[in-house]
Design an enzyme around this catalytic site. Sequence first.
Site, short mmCIF file in Angstrom:
data_model
loop_
_atom_site.label_atom_id
_atom_site.label_comp_id
_atom_site.label_asym_id
_atom_site.label_seq_id
_atom_site.Cartn_x
_atom_site.Cartn_y
_atom_site.Cartn_z
N ASN A 531 0.82 -1.22 0.00
CA ASN A 531 0.00 0.00 0.00
C ASN A 531 0.85 1.26 0.00
OD1 ASN A 531 -3.08 -0.63 0.40
ND2 ASN A 531 -2.00 -2.11 1.67
N ASP A 532 1.39 1.58 1.15
CA ASP A 532 2.06 2.87 1.33
C ASP A 532 3.29 3.04 0.46
OD1 ASP A 532 0.14 3.28 3.37
OD2 ASP A 532 1.39 2.13 4.75
N VAL A 533 4.01 1.95 0.18
CA VAL A 533 5.27 2.06 -0.55
C VAL A 533 5.06 2.24 -2.05
CG1 VAL A 533 6.52 0.72 1.16
CG2 VAL A 533 5.50 -0.45 -0.79
N THR A 534 3.79 2.23 -2.51
CA THR A 534 3.49 2.46 -3.93
C THR A 534 2.60 3.68 -4.14
OG1 THR A 534 1.54 1.00 -3.84
CG2 THR A 534 3.65 -0.03 -4.40
N ALA A 572 -0.53 2.64 7.31
CA ALA A 572 -0.34 4.06 7.57
C ALA A 572 -1.68 4.78 7.71
CB ALA A 572 0.48 4.70 6.46
#
Length: 606
Positions: A531-534, A572
């Site tokens: 999720n957050d890393v993309t 997050a």
Amino acid sequence: MTTDLEIGLYIFMLAGFLGYHVITRVPPLLHTPLMSATNAIAAISLVGSLVVAGSDYRNVPHGWVCTLLGLVAVTCSSTNAVGGFLITDRMLRMFRTAEERAGGARRPVELQALGAVLALVGVVAAVLYATKPAGMAIGEYLHEHVAAEALRYCYIVSAGMFVLGLKGLSSPKWARSGMALAALGMIIAVVGTLFHPHIVTYRWIGLGFGIGTVVGGTMGLRIPMTAVPQRTALSHSLGALAACLVGVSEYFRYQGALNRVTLTALDFEVVVGGLTFTGSLMAAAKLQELLRGRPITYRGQNIISLSLLSVIVVSGAYLVVAQAATPFFYVMVALALVFGLLLVIPIGAADMPVVIALLNSYGGLADAAMGFVLMNKIQIITGSLDGTSGFLLSLLMCRAMNRSAANVLFGAFGRVSDEEAAAAAEARGTVRTIVPEETAVLLETARNMIVVPGYGMAVAQAQHAVAELGNILKQRGVDVRYAIHPVAGRMPGHMNVLLAEANVPYEQLHEMEAINPYFPEADIVLVVGANDVTNPAAKNNKSSPLYGMPILEVDRAKSIIVLKRSMRPGFAGVDNDLYYNEKCMMLFGDAKDSLTKLISEMKSLL
């Protein structure tokens, strides 16, 4: 004349400097095994625990309290040591190249290590027997002439083995051999400690070590790779608890009548050990999702936390000045335990990679402080190595998220209200969906694909299905690569371990900086639970909590397929703009189930 304190400080600084140069050469691929290995090595607190558990307290009022604290410390430390080395070896066995996998099983490092231990024991026994004066009993000879020298040289040899063991982690080729050497160093240190002149009974030592071996062995052999972050956090807590208990035992034994230097180290030991214990338990609860992943905040949280820390510092200073038994010591320990809870509760689960690394550092510092209290040089060395590794990894994780350590600890990252999230989602529009049958047809046309794994893959235990799909595509001539973000998962290098478990050769795993230039060339990017890393908001939306964090530039690919259970935000708590991109299609459902259906469809197209 150089004092023991000065020598200890020199050793601490030199060990930290050496640790910095050794640990900075460990590739991101092996960051999870590195953290597990330093945890296992930090279980050198076992040597201090052995002395406390085996000492004579007949002249100490209520001396059984010290024995009980030592017993619990031995149990915690041995659990940490046995479980840490076992699970580290499990992980390192998985990291193999395609050539090594084709060649079969790796060489039996365990048998080599066992052979080395037996050979060393045989040589030592032969030397002792040959040098024993005629007519003297071997027990008397060991106690009077061998014990002190054996202890000193055992610690010197084990310290060198620990450093060489960490050095082996600079390459997957030598990592297992290095850890076998470090485990041998731990055995030598423990055996040497049994010669310590203060140890008069082995009853409680044997009991604690037996319990710890069973518990640690069970954890090390049975815990799945998906739960490695939780196990690591529990390992931090056990090591820190052992350090704290040893400090409390020493204070109780001498009733605070210690010199000011020792009291300073003891205060630091119990405070850092206490807050690391409870903080690690909170981190494990968040990782296990026993507590919600979003920050748990309250009004004036930073003021309350800093005020509590100030009270702890003032109490410690008073104890050093008083040099006498006082209830303030136990109040300080209790406040340290509470402070550990307050420190981790407001931190979002998305920041757990940084938190785990910081707790690793704290645990190492507590072990080093124990070394200063007991004037045990080997504990100072290993505590410095562990503290250095945790501190460096936490800095690397902060850099990967473009955040400061202060922001991680006190920023309540990811705190987004439900109303804000709903309004933002409505403003972005709708998403496109896709089913496994359509996905299989789309993959048939691809020639270049990048797989982006995330914690969703770990939760679904879909790493084997990911690897099987990759193998099918490679057999059809598709160039398949795997993109690894430094903070994907719940600890540094977590995704590398899971994919290695699924027999993905480590040369196919690419770090963020290396893979980002290739996303525009990719026909399809398959995102499995990341999720957050993309999230493109990290680049484009200054109002996003993620803004400034380096990401995998998935949005630059020609087509994007995201496997996800729902549109629920990640850990997050921030909605992902990628899902509303016109090139992105959502394959909803459990990742493992979706991949299984997709693999069946791919096989049917043969």
